[in-house]
Write an enzyme that holds these catalytic residues in place. Structure first.
Site, PDB file in Angstrom:
ATOM      1  N   PHE A 121       4.575   2.736   9.819  1.00  0.00           N
ATOM      2  CA  PHE A 121       5.693   2.533   8.898  1.00  0.00           C
ATOM      3  C   PHE A 121       5.941   3.862   8.193  1.00  0.00           C
ATOM      4  O   PHE A 121       5.068   4.345   7.469  1.00  0.00           O
ATOM      5  CB  PHE A 121       5.315   1.438   7.903  1.00  0.00           C
ATOM      6  CG  PHE A 121       6.380   1.058   6.911  1.00  0.00           C
ATOM      7  CD1 PHE A 121       7.413   0.220   7.275  1.00  0.00           C
ATOM      8  CD2 PHE A 121       6.316   1.494   5.593  1.00  0.00           C
ATOM      9  CE1 PHE A 121       8.379  -0.169   6.348  1.00  0.00           C
ATOM     10  CE2 PHE A 121       7.269   1.115   4.659  1.00  0.00           C
ATOM     11  CZ  PHE A 121       8.306   0.277   5.038  1.00  0.00           C
ATOM     12  N   ALA A 122       7.112   4.447   8.410  1.00  0.00           N
ATOM     13  CA  ALA A 122       7.406   5.778   7.871  1.00  0.00           C
ATOM     14  C   ALA A 122       8.571   5.699   6.894  1.00  0.00           C
ATOM     15  O   ALA A 122       9.744   5.825   7.281  1.00  0.00           O
ATOM     16  CB  ALA A 122       7.710   6.751   9.009  1.00  0.00           C
ATOM     17  N   PRO A 126       7.817  13.273   0.567  1.00  0.00           N
ATOM     18  CA  PRO A 126       7.107  14.062  -0.444  1.00  0.00           C
ATOM     19  C   PRO A 126       7.645  13.915  -1.866  1.00  0.00           C
ATOM     20  O   PRO A 126       6.892  14.040  -2.836  1.00  0.00           O
ATOM     21  CB  PRO A 126       7.272  15.502   0.062  1.00  0.00           C
ATOM     22  CG  PRO A 126       7.359  15.352   1.544  1.00  0.00           C
ATOM     23  CD  PRO A 126       8.130  14.082   1.767  1.00  0.00           C
ATOM     24  N   PHE A 154       2.017  10.646   4.199  1.00  0.00           N
ATOM     25  CA  PHE A 154       1.020   9.580   4.038  1.00  0.00           C
ATOM     26  C   PHE A 154       1.270   8.407   4.994  1.00  0.00           C
ATOM     27  O   PHE A 154       1.204   7.243   4.602  1.00  0.00           O
ATOM     28  CB  PHE A 154       0.986   9.071   2.595  1.00  0.00           C
ATOM     29  CG  PHE A 154       0.720  10.135   1.565  1.00  0.00           C
ATOM     30  CD1 PHE A 154      -0.127  11.190   1.843  1.00  0.00           C
ATOM     31  CD2 PHE A 154       1.322  10.082   0.313  1.00  0.00           C
ATOM     32  CE1 PHE A 154      -0.377  12.176   0.897  1.00  0.00           C
ATOM     33  CE2 PHE A 154       1.078  11.055  -0.645  1.00  0.00           C
ATOM     34  CZ  PHE A 154       0.230  12.112  -0.352  1.00  0.00           C
ATOM     35  N   GLN A 335     -22.504  -0.359 -10.900  1.00  0.00           N
ATOM     36  CA  GLN A 335     -23.274  -0.382 -12.146  1.00  0.00           C
ATOM     37  C   GLN A 335     -24.496  -1.290 -12.027  1.00  0.00           C
ATOM     38  O   GLN A 335     -25.578  -0.966 -12.523  1.00  0.00           O
ATOM     39  CB  GLN A 335     -22.376  -0.854 -13.294  1.00  0.00           C
ATOM     40  CG  GLN A 335     -22.950  -0.598 -14.681  1.00  0.00           C
ATOM     41  CD  GLN A 335     -22.956   0.871 -15.056  1.00  0.00           C
ATOM     42  OE1 GLN A 335     -22.228   1.660 -14.479  1.00  0.00           O
ATOM     43  NE2 GLN A 335     -23.807   1.239 -16.001  1.00  0.00           N
ATOM     44  N   ILE A 336     -24.342  -2.419 -11.370  1.00  0.00           N
ATOM     45  CA  ILE A 336     -25.469  -3.340 -11.204  1.00  0.00           C
ATOM     46  C   ILE A 336     -26.566  -2.697 -10.365  1.00  0.00           C
ATOM     47  O   ILE A 336     -27.762  -2.864 -10.638  1.00  0.00           O
ATOM     48  CB  ILE A 336     -24.986  -4.662 -10.564  1.00  0.00           C
ATOM     49  CG1 ILE A 336     -24.175  -5.467 -11.596  1.00  0.00           C
ATOM     50  CG2 ILE A 336     -26.167  -5.492 -10.054  1.00  0.00           C
ATOM     51  CD1 ILE A 336     -23.526  -6.714 -11.041  1.00  0.00           C
ATOM     52  N   GLU A 362       1.749   1.259  -0.945  1.00  0.00           N
ATOM     53  CA  GLU A 362       2.757   0.183  -0.962  1.00  0.00           C
ATOM     54  C   GLU A 362       3.437   0.077  -2.327  1.00  0.00           C
ATOM     55  O   GLU A 362       3.859  -1.004  -2.748  1.00  0.00           O
ATOM     56  CB  GLU A 362       2.142  -1.169  -0.593  1.00  0.00           C
ATOM     57  CG  GLU A 362       1.381  -1.161   0.691  1.00  0.00           C
ATOM     58  CD  GLU A 362       2.224  -1.478   1.889  1.00  0.00           C
ATOM     59  OE1 GLU A 362       3.231  -2.162   1.739  1.00  0.00           O
ATOM     60  OE2 GLU A 362       1.867  -1.012   2.979  1.00  0.00           O
ATOM     61  N   GLY A 363       3.498   1.206  -3.021  1.00  0.00           N
ATOM     62  CA  GLY A 363       4.044   1.249  -4.367  1.00  0.00           C
ATOM     63  C   GLY A 363       2.923   1.201  -5.375  1.00  0.00           C
ATOM     64  O   GLY A 363       2.188   0.213  -5.463  1.00  0.00           O
TER      65      GLY A 363
END
Length: 380
Positions: A121-122, A126, A154, A335-336, A362-363
């Protein structure tokens, strides 16, 4: 309804089996080497995961988003970047599903179903992808085809895909109504690729720029009418955002599962750390957040599958909330585990790195919040 639920249970069982037996043993190495796992593409293809959103005659579920989310979630529990193979495949296929005519669907979907060919999907460029004005890629009408010039960034499956759904301006003066979408096939003269991006997470997924230099495509490669591309793009993203949410939920669930296992095994002061209230409260909070995110994701998927109203708002909410939860839960899992959580010997640091991008692609989540606000304030 019972038949649908039974089918989804079978899909979940198949995805879980594939995740545990095939993907999980490879996950750490995929992350360490950053190599694209073509063997998993083959495995996913055999299971029908690469064609899930396609019509039934091509091995799919006729665009059933809930089933798609189930598979993405199960694979993401053990390996985020491997789930992205399926996710990106769906994203690249959706413009064809939503805008393609019968001959186009037959041509491209047959290739996907029979040869496990990848799609991409393009859309993003930029300068950004949130506004129509950010699209600078031009598709100039020439004779019985178009010449495309521009650059997309991307792009997941960049340089690997057989088909690219490319959004370009065909009529610059018309804004959103001047954008069209084309299928550009691998090997087309003028189709070029940038370097493979080095990412902190999703390292088994290939991301590149896709460049068009006097790239000619026939008119038959345009999906839908000229000027219909922006609507196809928005409908594609509306369907794909709950799937990003499902990926985020899967990553968070995987981190939670490992944190519980570790807490039961790790001995401090003569007893498992799971006996300490501080750890118990953290695990309870993590589980609550994961369940809430899962409920939102599948509610959004259900609304889209049933073609109900108000899907855009819930789609954005599900992606936004689930990705925030994934980042929180994976961080808490680290952390755990304490110092061990920061080491590559354990999977939670990888899950934390993989989770981050779900807040971005995807936003970005800031865009999702804006979309939600616009829907809520519409007409006020």
């Amino acid at each position: 309804m019972k038949d649908i639920e039974k089918e989804r249970q079978m899909i979940r069982a198949a995805a879980e089996k594939t995740a545990q037996r095939i993907v999980q043993p490879r996950a750490a190495k995929i992350d360490a080497t950053g190599e694209f796992p073509w063997d998993l593409v083959e495995a996913f293809g055999k299971q029908g995961f690469l064609s899930l959103l396609l019509p039934e005659q091509y091995g799919g579920t006729d665009g059933n988003l809930t089933s798609f989310c189930i598979v993405v979630e199960e694979i993401a529990k053990v390996c985020g970047s491997s789930s992205l193979i399926i996710l990106a495949q769906g994203l690249g296929s959706l413009p064809i599903l939503l805008g393609g005519n019968s001959p186009q669907k037959d041509l491209y979907f047959t290739e996907i179903f029979e040869k496990n060919s990848l799609t991409a999907f393009a859309l993003k460029e930029p300068e950004g992808e949130s506004e129509v004005s950010s699209i600078k890629t031009i598709a100039e009408k020439q004779g019985k085809g178009y010449q495309i010039n521009g650059r997309k960034c991307f792009v997941t499956h960049g340089s690997l895909a057989k088909f690219y759904s490319v959004f370009a301006v065909t009529q610059p003066k018309l804004g959103a109504e001047g954008i069209s979408v084309f299928i550009v096939e691998d090997g087309t003269p003028g189709l070029l690729f940038g370097k493979k991006e080095e990412k902190i997470g999703m390292r088994g997924s290939v991301t590149t720029d896709v460049i068009f230099e006097n790239c000619r495509v026939p008119q038959e490669n345009r999906l839908g009418e000229e000027g219909g591309g922006w609507k196809i793009a928005m409908n594609t993203l509306n369907m794909s955002r709950p799937a990003i949410g499902a990926q985020a939920v899967g990553i968070a669930q995987g981190a939670l599962d490992f944190a519980i296992h570790y807490a039961n095994e790790r001995i401090q002061f003569g007893k498992p750390i799971s006996s300490f209230q501080a750890i118990q409260f953290m695990i309870a909070d993590m589980a609550t957040r994961v369940e809430a995110a899962r409920a939102l994701v599948y509610k959004a998927a259900f609304q889209i599958d049933e073609k109900l109203e108000d899907t855009e708002k819930l789609s954005a909410i599900s992606k936004y909330f689930a990705s925030e939860i994934a980042m929180k839960v994976t961080t808490d899992a680290v952390q755990i585990l304490g110092g061990y959580g920061y080491m590559k010997d354990y999977p939670v640091e990888r899950m934390m790195r993989d989770a981050k991008v779900t807040q971005i692609y995807e936003g970005a989540n800031q865009i999702q919040r804006w979309l939600v606000a616009q829907q809520l304030l519409k007409g006020c």
